[in-house]
Write a protein that holds these residues in place. Structure first.
Motif, short mmCIF file in Angstrom:
data_model
loop_
_atom_site.label_atom_id
_atom_site.label_comp_id
_atom_site.label_asym_id
_atom_site.label_seq_id
_atom_site.Cartn_x
_atom_site.Cartn_y
_atom_site.Cartn_z
N LEU A 277 0.63 -10.98 3.85
CA LEU A 277 1.94 -11.33 3.31
C LEU A 277 2.93 -11.67 4.41
CD1 LEU A 277 2.31 -8.65 0.48
CD2 LEU A 277 1.89 -11.10 0.21
N GLY A 278 2.53 -11.52 5.68
CA GLY A 278 3.41 -11.93 6.76
C GLY A 278 4.02 -10.78 7.55
N TYR A 279 3.71 -9.57 7.19
CA TYR A 279 4.20 -8.44 7.97
C TYR A 279 3.49 -8.42 9.32
CZ TYR A 279 6.61 -6.46 3.91
OH TYR A 279 7.44 -6.25 2.85
N GLY A 280 4.25 -8.14 10.35
CA GLY A 280 3.65 -8.06 11.68
C GLY A 280 2.75 -6.84 11.80
N ARG A 281 1.78 -6.98 12.71
CA ARG A 281 0.86 -5.85 12.91
C ARG A 281 1.60 -4.61 13.44
NH1 ARG A 281 -2.65 -10.09 13.09
NH2 ARG A 281 -4.80 -9.67 12.37
N LEU A 282 2.63 -4.83 14.25
CA LEU A 282 3.40 -3.69 14.76
C LEU A 282 4.14 -2.98 13.63
CD1 LEU A 282 4.44 -2.02 17.11
CD2 LEU A 282 6.29 -3.69 17.42
N ALA A 283 4.69 -3.76 12.69
CA ALA A 283 5.39 -3.16 11.54
C ALA A 283 4.42 -2.36 10.69
CB ALA A 283 6.07 -4.24 10.72
N VAL A 284 3.24 -2.92 10.48
CA VAL A 284 2.25 -2.19 9.69
C VAL A 284 1.79 -0.94 10.42
CG1 VAL A 284 -0.03 -2.34 8.61
CG2 VAL A 284 1.51 -4.32 8.55
N ALA A 285 1.57 -1.07 11.73
CA ALA A 285 1.11 0.09 12.52
C ALA A 285 2.17 1.18 12.57
CB ALA A 285 0.73 -0.36 13.92
N SER A 286 3.46 0.76 12.44
CA SER A 286 4.52 1.76 12.52
C SER A 286 4.41 2.79 11.40
CB SER A 286 5.89 1.08 12.48
OG SER A 286 6.10 0.43 11.23
N ARG A 287 3.80 2.41 10.26
CA ARG A 287 3.60 3.37 9.17
C ARG A 287 2.83 4.59 9.68
NH1 ARG A 287 2.94 1.26 3.84
NH2 ARG A 287 0.90 2.25 3.71
N TYR A 288 1.85 4.36 10.50
CA TYR A 288 0.98 5.44 10.98
C TYR A 288 1.53 6.08 12.27
CZ TYR A 288 -1.74 2.68 7.77
OH TYR A 288 -2.15 1.99 6.67
N LEU A 289 2.16 5.24 13.09
CA LEU A 289 2.76 5.78 14.31
C LEU A 289 3.90 6.73 13.98
CD1 LEU A 289 2.80 2.58 16.55
CD2 LEU A 289 1.25 4.54 16.72
N LEU A 290 4.76 6.33 13.03
CA LEU A 290 5.87 7.21 12.63
C LEU A 290 5.34 8.47 11.95
CD1 LEU A 290 8.45 4.60 11.28
CD2 LEU A 290 8.53 5.90 13.43
N PHE A 291 4.26 8.32 11.19
CA PHE A 291 3.65 9.48 10.56
C PHE A 291 3.20 10.50 11.62
CE2 PHE A 291 -0.16 11.68 9.05
CZ PHE A 291 0.25 12.18 7.82
#
Length: 980
Positions: free
Chosen positions: A451-465
């Protein structure tokens, strides 16, 4: 906004992983900061206390005492803030037996100021303040009275050379204190913070003072112009932490200046002063003798005159009776002839003349002998005055200070080692949890990327977790680490030491770095897991991950075993060995936790066996009795008359000091106390050298790799006249080996450089054994000023040794031997009586035991969290497999057995690997402690291995109770749906 909501929803769904990471971070940060914070709080409290009470930075001692000129010279040294001249005297008194104490004058410059715990400081002559140890032992209280007697062998100079004491007494008088005393206060000696009321009071194995007690007296009533020592405060030292290297460097600069600018000159000046005193004494003796000889000669001359008058009267009477010429008109020769004739004819006159001649002859002979004696003394004076030596010491020479610092450093070293294991386990568990979490969201990740989300934005879900879990767990860990664990450690420490003003403090830098360390580790594992998945294309991510290709395992090639295994057993074996990452993570995690438990129990077993090994194996004697030099014969007679001994051996025991290597000056003088340790110097009679092995087990110790050591056979070590035998407990902490050179200080404060002929197995205490001949060679009188005394020097004069102690083997049970030792201590001739049986039964090291209990508890908690994390990860990875089993007709209990059997097998494998690993790590840690007067000979009892195995397996069973409900809730229909 939908992305954020979905992220929060995902976090709530993964709460178990969140709790696991948080708990691991909590335990890791707590271990990392807790032991450090407890030791730091103790360090800071004692440093503040030392600064408040003015504990000296440097102490200067001299074998000839110190004078006002010495004190003035020390004040001129650059970097010296204050100098305080100290006067002290050793005294004895009766307290259920003969006891000794040091009368210490309270200085006027605020150095070594006693801390008032009860009452007040003394102000008038005869008033004293005592320590709580004396109050406890004596039963006395404030306003109680005490009478003491000066120790006959005590001297302000701490030197036993009689030649020196004879010369110094003419002008410099040794300190003298009042003998009728009144207690007005109870104080804490800043030089010794040992807690006499704590649980360690009855099991102390270190002696931090040469006398039993210390009494503090005011200057009023103290006489004497000679000072025992000088204590100094260094400029800027109060701004440094006394336990830091920066403090040691600050003090060392001043000690070096004293060595370079003051010590040598003042030693020479003091020696010259003693020489001048001796010359003045000789001159005064000659003048006094000349005066007495002149009076005697005058008396003899008067008697001669009266005798001549009497003879002349007889001559005049005879001349008048015969009408001869008046004798006064005759010449002297004729008159002398007539006198001799009259004397010869008169027996009374002849006898009187004979007495006068004898008196004159005796007087002439006495004059000649006296002159010859004085000339001989003049010629021998320079060689009869011993060398004057200065000893410049820092706080490390204080037994109480070094014991506290060593205990805290050793515990802190454990606190620095264990967090490494926790960090490794935390990274492993985080990698496992986050890898599984990312893998479960493969299709969602592919959708977001598509959908166009950057890989860093997606990875932030797990990094912030992971970050949030680490921060919450780390924050709680800081509370436990800076509040809970330090409070526990300080309770234990305060049972051993008195630390006024101790408080819990937070270290922002260390606490922040502690959390950051775990955050970096966990985030690194999370980033690795994300990168592994997100490097694929969105289309590949949205498709289900292909099952792992089947492969044969090694066990399948062993046909006799494989063919006899059941179907489920084969499936279990394949599942265990095909998924190598899960195998490594589970076995490694369980092995690390088991190793921590074994390591903690190994330290506990090692400490628990110290007393038994030392007092029942190393020490073969049952009783050691020590007396004062003047009471030695009475003590031996007392022991002999009791008839309890089966064999005895006389020795000489002195409290001394040992340091590594020679001093820079080569004279054996001390220029600091870095690398030194208090010892018990045991001198063995020359004729009984071969019998030492019957009283003490002599086993040579040789250093190995990684700090290990090997022990030789019993009886293979002999004491000779070429060196000393050093206890392993002292050699280990100072890095001493066979052939090393050490600087020994005997009980009189005299130092000498000696060779180490062997290191003997010894676990408690710091005994140094030396032969009588070698002792005399080292510490015999030196007749040349400013000449070093070393093992290579020639023996120029000897002194007789007093065998003030006795090793004895006793008959009877352990209880009767203990009772006999206690009865001996009540005898006035006995200073100390030690029963080996009592010491073996009563030895404890509570501080180490408390730390071990803490480590084992934290390791158990880590094991539980690790097993819980791995079990949940295992289940989440195999939901479709479990659903398939249920569709095939497996009952819930069969599914439980199918899953739990794999976990139990992996746990057993981890335990098997963790047991030897824990033994190895425990050995390294105990050898790294290096505590004075202690050597940790690693010992792990079979029961400890059993406890570690049972504890780990119990944790595994406990985890099953949490996992089984999860298995029961698996819905086969929803779990087996295909991704469309």
């Amino acid at each position: 906004m939908a992305f954020v909501k979905d992220m929060v929803r995902m976090w709530l769904h993964a709460w178990k992983r969140f709790v696991s990471i948080a708990l691991i971070s909590l335990l890791g940060v707590a271990v990392l900061t807790g032991i450090y914070a407890g030791c730091r709080d103790a360090f800071l409290a004692t440093d503040r206390f030392f600064d408040t009470q003015g504990l000296h930075d440097i102490q200067v001692l001299s074998t000839a005492g110190l004078t006002d000129d010495d004190i003035a010279a020390l004040r001129k040294v650059r970097g010296v803030a204050k100098v305080q001249a100290e006067r002290s005297q050793e005294v004895t008194f009766d307290l259920g037996g003969r006891k000794s104490a040091t009368m210490q004058e309270i200085g006027a410059n605020g150095i070594d100021w006693p801390y008032v715990q009860e009452g007040r400081l003394p102000k008038k002559a005869g008033e004293i303040a005592v320590t709580r140890k004396f109050i406890r032992d004596s039963g006395k209280k404030i306003d109680s009275h005490l009478t003491v007697a000066p120790e006959s062998s005590s001297s302000a100079t701490s030197v036993s050379d009689s030649g020196e004491s004879d010369t110094q007494g003419a002008e410099d008088k040794a300190p003298s204190f009042p003998t009728k005393l009144t207690i007005v206060g109870v104080v804490l000696d800043p030089q010794n913070l040992s807690n006499p009321d704590g649980y360690s009071a009855m099991t102390s194995f270190r002696s931090t003072a040469a006398t039993d007690y210390t009494f503090f007296a005011p200057p009023d009533g103290v006489t004497g112009t000679l000072y025992t020592s000088a204590t100094l405060l260094v400029k800027g030292s109060a701004n440094e932490n006394t336990f830091d290297e920066s403090y040691e460097n600050t003090v060392k600069q001043v000690t070096d200046r004293i060595d370079d600018a003051v010590k040598t000159d003042r030693q020479k000046v003091r020696w010259q002063e003693l020489l001048d005193v001796g010359n003045r004494q000789i001159a005064a003796t000659r003048a006094e003798a000349d005066k007495k000889f002149a009076e005697a000669q005058s008396q003899i001359d008067e008697n001669h005159r009266q005798f001549d008058q009497q003879v002349d009267q007889i001559m005049s009477m005879q001349a008048g009776a015969t009408g001869a010429m008046d004798p006064t008109q005759l010449n002297e020769t004729t008159r002398e002839t007539m006198r001799e004739t009259i004397i010869a004819a008169t027996p009374e006159l002849a006898h009187a003349k004979q007495r006068l001649d004898q008196a004159q002859s005796q007087l002439d002979e006495q004059k000649a002998q006296t002159e010859q004696t004085l000339k001989t003394k003049e010629n021998e004076l320079k060689t009869s005055i011993p060398q004057v030596r200065w000893y410049v010491q820092d706080r490390q020479s204080l037994g109480g200070f070094s014991a506290l610092k060593s205990d805290l450093d050793s515990i802190q070293s454990l606190g620095n080692a264990f967090p490494i294991v926790f960090l490794v386990v935390a990274v492993m568990m985080s990698l496992t949890s986050m890898a599984r979490m990312v893998e479960e969201d493969r299709s969602l990740i592919g959708t977001y990327v598509g959908l166009g989300y950057g890989r860093l934005a997606v990875a932030s879900r797990y990094l912030l977790f992971a970050l949030l879990a680490c921060l919450i767990g780390g924050g709680l860990g800081l509370l436990v680490g800076f509040l809970g664990i330090p409070a526990f450690l300080l309770v234990v420490l305060e049972g051993m030491y008195v630390m006024p003003g101790v408080r819990l403090e937070y270290d922002w830098l260390y606490g922040s770095l502690g959390i950051a360390l775990f955050v970096v580790g966990v985030l690194a594992a999370t980033i690795y897991a994300c990168v592994q998945e997100m490097r694929m294309t969105p289309a590949a991510l949205m498709r289900p991950k292909a099952p792992r290709a089947g492969s044969r395992i090694l066990l399948e090639r062993i046909k006799p075993v494989w063919n006899r295994m059941g179907f489920l057993s084969k499936v279990t074996a394949r599942n265990i060995f095909r998924f190598k990452s899960r195998l490594i993570m589970t076995v490694g995690g369980v092995a690390g936790c088991t190793a921590l438990i074994v390591c903690g129990l190994a330290i506990n077993d090692t400490v628990a066996d110290l007393g038994i090994k030392q007092y029942r194996d190393v020490y073969q004697y049952d009783l050691m009795v020590v007396s004062g030099d003047s009471d030695a014969d009475e003590m031996r007679a007392k022991v002999a008359s009791d008839g309890r001994t089966t064999s005895t051996m006389n020795v000489r025991i002195e409290s001394g000091d040992m340091a590594v290597g020679k001093s820079d000056s080569g004279s054996g003088d001390s220029s600091g106390s870095v690398g030194s340790e208090s010892i018990q110097l045991v001198t063995v009679p020359e004729k009984r050298l071969s019998d030492l092995g019957k009283m003490v087990t002599l086993q040579p110790v040789h250093s190995g790799i990684l700090g290990t050591s090997s022990i030789g056979g019993k009886g293979s070590l002999k004491l000779d006249d070429d060196g000393v035998i050093v206890a392993q407990s002292a050699a280990s902490s100072l890095g001493i080996a066979t052939g090393s050179k050490v600087r020994l200080t005997n009980g009189d404060g005299v130092q000498a450089t000696a060779k180490v002929s062997a290191v003997n197995r010894n676990l408690i205490g710091s005994d140094v054994y030396i032969s009588e001949t070698y002792y005399v060679k080292l510490f015999g009188k030196s007749f040349v000023s400013n000449v070093s005394v070393s093992a290579e020097s020639d023996v120029q004069s000897t002194k007789s040794l007093t065998w003030n102690a006795m090793y004895a083997k006793l008959s009877g049970s352990d209880q009767s031997q203990t009772g006999y030792a206690q009865s001996l201590e009540k005898d006035s001739s006995v200073v100390k009586a030690v029963s080996s049986a009592h010491m073996a039964d009563s030895f404890k090291f509570d501080l180490m035991g408390a730390v071990v209990a803490l480590i084992v508890a934290l390791a158990g908690g880590l094991a539980l969290v690790v097993l819980f994390t791995l079990a949940n990860t295992n289940v989440s990875e195999r939901v479709r497999e479990m659903a398939t089993l249920k569709v095939l007709g497996f009952f819930d209990r069969e599914v439980h057995h199918y899953v739990n059997r794999e976990m139990m097998i992996l746990t057993v494998m981890g335990v098997v690997l963790g047991l030897p690993l824990g033994r190895f790590v425990g050995g390294l840690l105990t050898m790294a402690l290096n505590m004075p007067s202690l050597y940790f000979e690693v010992e792990v009892k079979p029961l400890s291995y059993v406890i570690a195995v049972v504890a780990t397996m119990m944790f595994a069973l406990l985890v099953q109770l949490f996992v089984n409900p999860v298995l029961d809730r698996i819905d086969p229909i929803s779990s087996l749906k295909s991704v469309e």
